[in-house]
Design a protein around this motif. Structure first.
Motif, mmCIF file in Angstrom:
data_model
loop_
_atom_site.group_PDB
_atom_site.id
_atom_site.type_symbol
_atom_site.label_atom_id
_atom_site.label_comp_id
_atom_site.label_asym_id
_atom_site.label_seq_id
_atom_site.Cartn_x
_atom_site.Cartn_y
_atom_site.Cartn_z
ATOM 1 N N GLU A 177 18.926 1.028 47.777
ATOM 2 C CA GLU A 177 18.405 0.505 49.043
ATOM 3 C C GLU A 177 17.288 1.397 49.586
ATOM 4 O O GLU A 177 16.281 0.902 50.105
ATOM 5 C CB GLU A 177 19.541 0.388 50.063
ATOM 6 C CG GLU A 177 20.690 -0.504 49.626
ATOM 7 C CD GLU A 177 20.275 -1.960 49.429
ATOM 8 O OE1 GLU A 177 19.378 -2.426 50.159
ATOM 9 O OE2 GLU A 177 20.848 -2.619 48.545
ATOM 10 N N LEU A 180 14.074 0.602 47.735
ATOM 11 C CA LEU A 180 13.408 -0.603 48.237
ATOM 12 C C LEU A 180 12.704 -0.316 49.557
ATOM 13 O O LEU A 180 11.572 -0.766 49.791
ATOM 14 C CB LEU A 180 14.423 -1.730 48.404
ATOM 15 C CG LEU A 180 14.995 -2.301 47.112
ATOM 16 C CD1 LEU A 180 16.134 -3.271 47.427
ATOM 17 C CD2 LEU A 180 13.924 -3.001 46.292
ATOM 18 N N ALA A 189 15.903 -4.053 52.945
ATOM 19 C CA ALA A 189 16.768 -2.964 52.487
ATOM 20 C C ALA A 189 17.959 -2.792 53.427
ATOM 21 O O ALA A 189 17.799 -2.795 54.653
ATOM 22 C CB ALA A 189 15.972 -1.663 52.406
#
Length: 211
Positions: A177, A180, A189
């Motif tokens: 995450e 991203l 994210a």
């Protein structure tokens, strides 16, 4: 043995095929056809792909992208699945892993998370650690132009500084995450942001994150 890059490549190809050529992606202005063309050009047209980072080459890159996007969509998907041409340096396993693991992971999520019913994937710890290693190495490059300080933090407390400055925003999440987020997919994210509220707002909306 299958590598992470190969796994993400095949998953991306399957997702692009299922979505069809006119589906949205997280890449601003790109449909799935455009994203597929980008992946193919990056691997098969090094004479043009440099336009991503070298501004004088950008017009040539755009022209080549448009040419590939005009090809039959099924042909683009097959070129992604089969990988780079025989004598491409991307055929080397080590280079493929280094250059394509993050590339294909991010673009896979560009397709998945543009759909209304997406949910986070369950990623194994080894892959998460691999993504974290890549993020640690590139964090300052990805965050070089942003308007605030930025610290990326894993749930276990390990951190990477993406940009030194004040005020500081700390973004916490799994490596996948955080990656991203650092690649400019802030709104897609699953992360927690802590810091000055104005700085968080600026960071969430900035287009300066990523390459």
């Amino acid at each position: 043995m299958s590598t992470f890059a190969k796994r993400e490549r095949l998953l991306l190809a399957d997702l692009l095929e299922t979505a069809g050529p006119e589906a949205p992606t997280l890449c601003e202005g790109w449909l799935t056809r455009d994203l597929a063309a980008h992946v193919v050009v990056r691997e098969r047209r090094p004479d043009a792909a440099g336009g991503v980072l070298i501004k004088p080459l950008a017009p040539r890159l755009q022209k080549v992208l448009e040419e590939y996007a005009a090809k039959p969509y099924e042909e683009l998907i097959q070129l992604i699945r089969t990988g780079p041409p025989r004598f491409s340096p991307f055929q080397l396993k080590q280079l493929d892993e280094a250059a394509n693991t993050v590339e294909f992971y991010v673009h896979t999520e560009d397709v998945r998370r543009a759909q209304p019913d997406w949910s986070p994937r369950e990623l194994d710890p080894v892959f998460q650690d691999t993504l974290w290693t890549r993020l640690e190495r590139t964090a300052r490059l990805l965050g070089r132009g942003i308007p605030t300080g930025l610290v990326l933090r894993r749930p276990d407390g390990r951190t990477a500084v993406a940009h030194r400055g004040t005020p500081v925003v700390t973004v916490t999440g799994e490596p996948s995450e955080l990656l991203l987020f650092a690649f400019g997919r802030q709104n897609a994210a699953r992360v927690e942001k802590v810091g000055d509220l104005d700085a968080i707002a600026k960071l969430t909306e900035t287009k300066q994150l990523g390459l």
